[in-house]
Design a protein around this motif. Structure first.
Motif, PDB file in Angstrom:
ATOM      1  N   VAL A  50       0.887  -1.409   0.024  1.00 39.26           N
ATOM      2  CA  VAL A  50      -0.038  -0.063  -0.123  1.00 39.26           C
ATOM      3  C   VAL A  50       0.881   1.023  -0.063  1.00 39.26           C
ATOM      4  N   GLY A  51       0.662   2.028  -1.015  1.00 31.57           N
ATOM      5  CA  GLY A  51       1.324   3.254  -0.952  1.00 31.57           C
ATOM      6  C   GLY A  51       3.119   3.035  -1.585  1.00 31.57           C
ATOM      7  N   SER A  52       3.121   2.492  -2.825  1.00 31.64           N
ATOM      8  CA  SER A  52       4.316   1.834  -3.242  1.00 31.64           C
ATOM      9  C   SER A  52       5.228   3.104  -3.785  1.00 31.64           C
ATOM     10  N   THR A  73       0.592  -0.755  -5.437  1.00 28.48           N
ATOM     11  CA  THR A  73      -0.617   0.208  -5.340  1.00 28.48           C
ATOM     12  C   THR A  73       0.077   1.546  -4.957  1.00 28.48           C
ATOM     13  N   GLU A  74      -0.785   2.615  -5.520  1.00 22.16           N
ATOM     14  CA  GLU A  74      -0.329   3.959  -5.024  1.00 22.16           C
ATOM     15  C   GLU A  74      -1.419   4.734  -5.343  1.00 22.16           C
ATOM     16  N   TYR A  75      -1.673   5.901  -4.282  1.00 23.09           N
ATOM     17  CA  TYR A  75      -2.641   6.817  -4.101  1.00 23.09           C
ATOM     18  C   TYR A  75      -2.560   7.848  -5.138  1.00 23.09           C
ATOM     19  N   SER A  76      -1.147   8.463  -5.452  1.00 21.18           N
ATOM     20  CA  SER A  76      -0.966   9.286  -6.292  1.00 21.18           C
ATOM     21  C   SER A  76      -0.784   8.550  -7.801  1.00 21.18           C
ATOM     22  N   LEU A 103      -4.854   2.867  -5.422  1.00 21.53           N
ATOM     23  CA  LEU A 103      -5.468   2.501  -4.113  1.00 21.53           C
ATOM     24  C   LEU A 103      -5.566   3.707  -3.285  1.00 21.53           C
ATOM     25  N   ASP A 104      -6.829   4.127  -3.193  1.00 22.29           N
ATOM     26  CA  ASP A 104      -6.990   5.066  -2.047  1.00 22.29           C
ATOM     27  C   ASP A 104      -7.515   4.126  -0.991  1.00 22.29           C
ATOM     28  N   HIS A 110     -11.582   0.428  -4.190  1.00 17.85           N
ATOM     29  CA  HIS A 110     -10.352   0.043  -4.780  1.00 17.85           C
ATOM     30  C   HIS A 110      -9.720  -1.060  -3.842  1.00 17.85           C
ATOM     31  N   TRP A 111     -10.160  -1.544  -2.659  1.00 13.94           N
ATOM     32  CA  TRP A 111      -9.803  -2.677  -1.943  1.00 13.94           C
ATOM     33  C   TRP A 111     -10.423  -3.998  -2.779  1.00 13.94           C
TER      34      TRP A 111
END
Ligand SMILES: C[S@@+](CC[C@H](N)C(=O)[O-])C[C@H]1O[C@@H](n2cnc3c(N)ncnc32)[C@H](O)[C@@H]1O
Length: 241
Positions: A50-52, A73-76, A103-104, A110-111
């Motif tokens: 999560v947040g790569s 995964t990444e939020y941005s 992935l937010d 997203h999950w």
């Protein structure tokens, strides 16, 4: 604020060459993270990050473990091409890294996508062709330097999400600074916390006890151990029993 800006706060500079973004902080902590995760990774089939960020961690971990399936995964979304560019170098050599997904952590859909991607990647039976993929569950959910550089709801959501996507016996491993029993482990982390909160009042170094409470009460995750790692950080191991 995006990840690059976050790193510019005080963690270090970042560089971009073609698609690949390079975070100096990720370069510094990648070996200790790999060393601590190694016993879990040796027995893992599916790993979710999560947040790569840039993608450096997944690249580094996959290098020695071609058979483990990594889902970055990444939020941005602007960082997704960087993660895929690192992965491509290893995929050419037969390593198993899935395309990076947005992935937010606060978005339940997203999950669900994260679960579907894993199920699709692991369903090789010809009888399953044309069928909806069955749920596949992860052996490890890992996240590095995310809890303090995002709102608390993101930490809560990552913990709950991990509870949902981990298989029984799977691990959630969190790397970063934490307060313990209300205290910072160093003066520099107290100052770091103040800098973070000054930049964005929803950020800040989290209380490990609060994290443990959410993990236990809302995600069925038990705190197994807390490891001191360099730069006054911790690696926190939760297990789904
Ligand atoms: C400082 S960067 C860390 C990047 C990478 N893990 C590393 O250590 O190099 C902070 C990370 O927080 C994550 N983040 C922020 N808000 C988020 C959200 N709503 N859901 C999931 N991740 C989030 C971003 O994806 C970003 O990668």
């Amino acid at each position: 604020m995006d990840c690059q800006a976050a790193f510019n706060l005080n963690m270090s500079e970042y560089v971009q060459i073609n698609q690949k973004v390079f975070f100096a902080a990720a370069e510094r902590n990648k070996d200790v993270i790999a060393e601590q995760l190694r016993p879990i990774l040796n027995n893992a089939q599916l790993v979710l990050e999560v947040g790569s960020g840039s993608g450096q961690h997944v690249y580094h971990l996959s290098k020695d473990l071609p058979d483990v399936i990594f889902q970055p995964t990444e939020y941005s979304v602007s960082l997704l091409p960087s993660i895929d560019a690192y992965a491509e170098d290893l995929i050419k050599e037969g390593h198993y890294i899935l395309p990076a997904l947005e992935l937010d952590a606060t978005n339940p859909e997203h999950w669900q996508r994260v679960l579907t991607a894993a199920a699709t990647a692991t369903s090789t039976e010809s009888s399953e062709v044309g069928k909806e993929p069955q749920q596949a569950l992860y052996d490890l959910v890992m996240t590095t330097n995310v809890f303090h550089i995002s709102p608390w709801i993101v930490s809560e959501s990552i913990i709950r999400g991990a509870g949902q996507v981990l298989k029984s016996g799977g691990y959630l491993v969190i790397y970063g600074p934490f307060r313990r029993n209300g205290s910072f482990n160093t003066e520099s982390n107290r100052e770091f916390d103040a800098t973070l909160r000054g930049r964005d009042s929803s950020w800040g170094v989290r209380d490990l006890e609060e994290v443990e409470k959410v993990a236990k009460e809302e995600a069925g995750l038990t705190l197994e151990r807390v490891v001191d790692v360099p730069s006054n950080n911790y690696m926190v191991f939760f297990r789904k029993l």
